[in-house]
Scaffold this motif. Structure first.
Motif, PDB file in Angstrom:
ATOM      1  N   ALA A 161       7.832   5.998   6.486  1.00  0.00           N
ATOM      2  CA  ALA A 161       8.511   7.046   5.714  1.00  0.00           C
ATOM      3  C   ALA A 161      10.000   7.067   6.029  1.00  0.00           C
ATOM      4  CB  ALA A 161       7.881   8.403   6.002  1.00  0.00           C
ATOM      5  N   GLU A 162      10.352   6.856   7.294  1.00  0.00           N
ATOM      6  CA  GLU A 162      11.760   6.819   7.683  1.00  0.00           C
ATOM      7  C   GLU A 162      12.479   5.637   7.038  1.00  0.00           C
ATOM      8  OE1 GLU A 162      11.061   8.846  12.109  1.00  0.00           O
ATOM      9  OE2 GLU A 162      11.555   6.706  11.912  1.00  0.00           O
ATOM     10  N   VAL A 163      11.805   4.498   6.957  1.00  0.00           N
ATOM     11  CA  VAL A 163      12.404   3.315   6.332  1.00  0.00           C
ATOM     12  C   VAL A 163      12.653   3.569   4.846  1.00  0.00           C
ATOM     13  CG1 VAL A 163      11.988   0.902   5.701  1.00  0.00           C
ATOM     14  CG2 VAL A 163      11.454   1.705   8.017  1.00  0.00           C
ATOM     15  N   ILE A 164      11.702   4.217   4.188  1.00  0.00           N
ATOM     16  CA  ILE A 164      11.893   4.559   2.775  1.00  0.00           C
ATOM     17  C   ILE A 164      13.071   5.512   2.621  1.00  0.00           C
ATOM     18  CG2 ILE A 164      10.834   5.738   0.796  1.00  0.00           C
ATOM     19  CD1 ILE A 164       8.110   4.660   1.849  1.00  0.00           C
ATOM     20  N   ALA A 165      13.151   6.491   3.513  1.00  0.00           N
ATOM     21  CA  ALA A 165      14.269   7.439   3.472  1.00  0.00           C
ATOM     22  C   ALA A 165      15.607   6.714   3.641  1.00  0.00           C
ATOM     23  CB  ALA A 165      14.097   8.498   4.551  1.00  0.00           C
TER      24      ALA A 165
ATOM     25  N   VAL B 238      12.570  -0.337  -3.926  1.00  0.00           N
ATOM     26  CA  VAL B 238      13.043   1.034  -3.728  1.00  0.00           C
ATOM     27  C   VAL B 238      13.087   1.818  -5.028  1.00  0.00           C
ATOM     28  CG1 VAL B 238      15.503   0.459  -3.948  1.00  0.00           C
ATOM     29  CG2 VAL B 238      14.788   2.424  -2.560  1.00  0.00           C
ATOM     30  N   ALA B 239      13.246   1.153  -6.169  1.00  0.00           N
ATOM     31  CA  ALA B 239      13.293   1.856  -7.453  1.00  0.00           C
ATOM     32  C   ALA B 239      12.015   2.641  -7.704  1.00  0.00           C
ATOM     33  CB  ALA B 239      13.530   0.866  -8.581  1.00  0.00           C
ATOM     34  N   ALA B 240      10.894   2.184  -7.164  1.00  0.00           N
ATOM     35  CA  ALA B 240       9.608   2.895  -7.368  1.00  0.00           C
ATOM     36  C   ALA B 240       9.613   4.257  -6.691  1.00  0.00           C
ATOM     37  CB  ALA B 240       8.455   2.059  -6.834  1.00  0.00           C
ATOM     38  N   PHE B 241      10.508   4.457  -5.720  1.00  0.00           N
ATOM     39  CA  PHE B 241      10.528   5.706  -4.952  1.00  0.00           C
ATOM     40  C   PHE B 241      11.669   6.630  -5.350  1.00  0.00           C
ATOM     41  CE2 PHE B 241       8.478   2.437  -2.406  1.00  0.00           C
ATOM     42  CZ  PHE B 241       7.323   3.070  -1.978  1.00  0.00           C
ATOM     43  N   ARG B 242      12.504   6.212  -6.269  1.00  0.00           N
ATOM     44  CA  ARG B 242      13.664   7.034  -6.641  1.00  0.00           C
ATOM     45  C   ARG B 242      13.258   8.216  -7.536  1.00  0.00           C
ATOM     46  NH1 ARG B 242      18.046   5.193  -4.536  1.00  0.00           N
ATOM     47  NH2 ARG B 242      18.449   2.961  -4.259  1.00  0.00           N
TER      48      ARG B 242
ATOM     49  N   ARG C 272       8.917  10.447  -5.030  1.00  0.00           N
ATOM     50  CA  ARG C 272       9.781  10.711  -6.194  1.00  0.00           C
ATOM     51  C   ARG C 272       9.875  12.203  -6.484  1.00  0.00           C
ATOM     52  NH1 ARG C 272       6.891   6.455  -8.641  1.00  0.00           N
ATOM     53  NH2 ARG C 272       5.710   8.007  -9.824  1.00  0.00           N
ATOM     54  N   THR C 273       8.757  12.892  -6.427  1.00  0.00           N
ATOM     55  CA  THR C 273       8.728  14.278  -6.898  1.00  0.00           C
ATOM     56  C   THR C 273       9.000  15.300  -5.806  1.00  0.00           C
ATOM     57  OG1 THR C 273       6.324  14.378  -6.567  1.00  0.00           O
ATOM     58  CG2 THR C 273       7.107  13.701  -8.750  1.00  0.00           C
ATOM     59  N   ARG C 274       8.642  14.942  -4.536  1.00  0.00           N
ATOM     60  CA  ARG C 274       8.770  15.933  -3.463  1.00  0.00           C
ATOM     61  C   ARG C 274       9.486  15.398  -2.230  1.00  0.00           C
ATOM     62  NH1 ARG C 274       2.835  17.472  -2.311  1.00  0.00           N
ATOM     63  NH2 ARG C 274       2.371  15.513  -3.375  1.00  0.00           N
ATOM     64  N   ARG C 275       9.897  14.129  -2.289  1.00  0.00           N
ATOM     65  CA  ARG C 275      10.503  13.472  -1.123  1.00  0.00           C
ATOM     66  C   ARG C 275       9.629  13.692   0.120  1.00  0.00           C
ATOM     67  NH1 ARG C 275      12.756  10.603  -4.210  1.00  0.00           N
ATOM     68  NH2 ARG C 275      15.004  10.295  -4.452  1.00  0.00           N
ATOM     69  N   THR C 276       8.331  13.395  -0.061  1.00  0.00           N
ATOM     70  CA  THR C 276       7.353  13.605   1.006  1.00  0.00           C
ATOM     71  C   THR C 276       6.366  12.443   1.039  1.00  0.00           C
ATOM     72  OG1 THR C 276       7.503  16.006   0.759  1.00  0.00           O
ATOM     73  CG2 THR C 276       5.558  15.153   1.890  1.00  0.00           C
TER      74      THR C 276
ATOM     75  N   ASN D  59       0.829  -1.208   0.000  1.00  0.00           N
ATOM     76  CA  ASN D  59       0.000   0.000   0.000  1.00  0.00           C
ATOM     77  C   ASN D  59       0.863   1.258   0.000  1.00  0.00           C
ATOM     78  OD1 ASN D  59      -2.303  -1.563   0.041  1.00  0.00           O
ATOM     79  ND2 ASN D  59      -2.666  -1.325   2.230  1.00  0.00           N
ATOM     80  N   ALA D  60       2.131   1.108   0.396  1.00  0.00           N
ATOM     81  CA  ALA D  60       3.054   2.253   0.375  1.00  0.00           C
ATOM     82  C   ALA D  60       3.341   2.733  -1.040  1.00  0.00           C
ATOM     83  CB  ALA D  60       4.361   1.886   1.075  1.00  0.00           C
ATOM     84  N   PHE D  61       3.022   1.936  -2.049  1.00  0.00           N
ATOM     85  CA  PHE D  61       3.154   2.417  -3.426  1.00  0.00           C
ATOM     86  C   PHE D  61       2.324   3.682  -3.646  1.00  0.00           C
ATOM     87  CE2 PHE D  61       4.347  -1.987  -5.154  1.00  0.00           C
ATOM     88  CZ  PHE D  61       5.666  -1.604  -5.406  1.00  0.00           C
ATOM     89  N   ALA D  62       1.285   3.880  -2.836  1.00  0.00           N
ATOM     90  CA  ALA D  62       0.456   5.088  -2.968  1.00  0.00           C
ATOM     91  C   ALA D  62       1.272   6.349  -2.724  1.00  0.00           C
ATOM     92  CB  ALA D  62      -0.725   5.029  -2.008  1.00  0.00           C
ATOM     93  N   TRP D  63       2.400   6.217  -2.031  1.00  0.00           N
ATOM     94  CA  TRP D  63       3.247   7.372  -1.745  1.00  0.00           C
ATOM     95  C   TRP D  63       4.367   7.544  -2.772  1.00  0.00           C
ATOM     96  CZ3 TRP D  63       4.182   4.890   3.665  1.00  0.00           C
ATOM     97  CH2 TRP D  63       3.018   4.980   4.428  1.00  0.00           C
ATOM     98  N   ALA D  64       4.459   6.644  -3.725  1.00  0.00           N
ATOM     99  CA  ALA D  64       5.633   6.629  -4.611  1.00  0.00           C
ATOM    100  C   ALA D  64       5.796   7.946  -5.372  1.00  0.00           C
ATOM    101  CB  ALA D  64       5.546   5.456  -5.585  1.00  0.00           C
ATOM    102  N   GLU D  65       4.701   8.476  -5.911  1.00  0.00           N
ATOM    103  CA  GLU D  65       4.828   9.700  -6.706  1.00  0.00           C
ATOM    104  C   GLU D  65       5.280  10.873  -5.844  1.00  0.00           C
ATOM    105  OE1 GLU D  65       2.298  12.618  -9.727  1.00  0.00           O
ATOM    106  OE2 GLU D  65       1.316  10.880  -8.818  1.00  0.00           O
ATOM    107  N   SER D  66       4.680  11.031  -4.666  1.00  0.00           N
ATOM    108  CA  SER D  66       5.065  12.169  -3.825  1.00  0.00           C
ATOM    109  C   SER D  66       6.489  12.016  -3.297  1.00  0.00           C
ATOM    110  CB  SER D  66       4.082  12.348  -2.667  1.00  0.00           C
ATOM    111  OG  SER D  66       4.126  11.250  -1.781  1.00  0.00           O
TER     112      SER D  66
END
Length: 281
Positions: free
Chosen positions: A203-207, A277-281, A149-153, A140-147
């Motif tokens: 979010a911290e884990v993604i960071a 992780v590539a989805a969030f780069r 990638r684009t805003r690191r948020t 479900n964290a894929f829902a955050w992928a765009e933000s």
């Protein structure tokens, strides 16, 4: 022969190659006319569970069937009995149904009435059945992928509320075991991750995986509701927010069923992030 419906979903796209690597005869079912990148030897079939008759030619001669309901089947469509009548007529011996933990923790939830009906149809079908009830998916964290990638948020409600989200790869491995092995008939497995983790910590884990800062912005319930209402029915939105914001003790409890079936610990959220992780780069 093992037939996998929902072959393009978060669970199915891992389950199909798992079964193929075990030298099973696999049919991957989707509503699409063609599937790309199927493992060698896996056949694709087009069928729609909303039209039970369309599945019959696919499951004739099958030993086992993995059932995943599309979103529309969770709210309307043919009687669940219609699908299971086709399964029975085709002589399928094993059925594994992907359900939801909510059917354990909130058995009266309006959002899951149809899924409970499908559970009952599977249980009374005459086939050896296994019901999988996962908690919320790590994916479900894929829902955050765009933000990210684009805003690191990451924007999410209830930042500190921790739930033991489950890696879809673990669900797929449990499904593969239930489809292939004896000893799972009549069982209902509740599948969670090994630890409860909240959105802020996710979010911290993604960071950490990106090696960059990722900000966390906490949404109000109403802000989150407005967002979810764009693609969810109203009763599903409210039920989802109740779980995310006011979980019951059972929804925050780590289950041992993944460990029991797979003889290893469930994967943590960080393992899912590392693979994706590539989805969030």
């Amino acid at each position: 022969m093992i037939v996998v419906t929902g072959a393009t979903g978060n669970v199915g796209r891992t389950l199909v190659p798992l079964l193929a690597s075990a030298d099973e005869d696999v049919v991957a079912v989707s509503r699409q006319a063609h599937l790309e990148d199927l493992p060698a030897g896996v056949r694709h079939a087009r069928a729609d569970l909303a039209d039970a008759a369309s599945l019959r030619p696919v499951i004739d001669g099958a030993d086992a069937l993995f059932v995943v309901l599309g979103g529309e089947l969770n709210s309307h469509g043919q009687s669940p009995r219609a699908l299971l009548d086709e399964v029975t007529a085709a002589g399928v011996k094993r059925v594994v149904l992907l359900s939801s933990q909510i059917n354990s923790t909130r058995p009266q939830a309006p959002s899951h009435t149809r899924l409970r009906e499908f559970e009952e149809a599977v249980r009374t079908s005459g086939a050896d059945f296994t019901v999988l009830r996962p908690a919320g998916f790590a994916s479900n964290a894929f829902a955050w992928a765009e933000s990210v990638r684009t805003r690191r948020t990451v924007l999410a409600p209830f930042g500190e509320v921790a739930l033991p989200v489950v890696d879809p790869a673990d669900i797929a491995e449990v499904a593969a075991a239930a489809l292939r092995e004896d000893g799972h008939a009549g069982r209902t497995y509740e599948l969670t991750g090994p630890e409860a983790i909240g959105p802020r910590r996710q979010a911290e884990v993604i960071a950490e995986a990106l090696g960059e800062d990722v900000a966390f912005v906490e949404l109000s319930r109403e802000q989150a509701r407005a967002h979810l209402a764009r693609f969810m029915p109203e009763e599903v939105v409210d039920g989802t927010l109740d779980i995310l914001g006011r979980p019951l003790p059972a929804e925050q409890t780590v289950s041992a069923d993944v460990r029991h079936v797979l003889r290893r610990p469930a994967r943590p959220f960080a393992a899912w992030v590392a693979r994706n992780v590539a989805a969030f780069r």
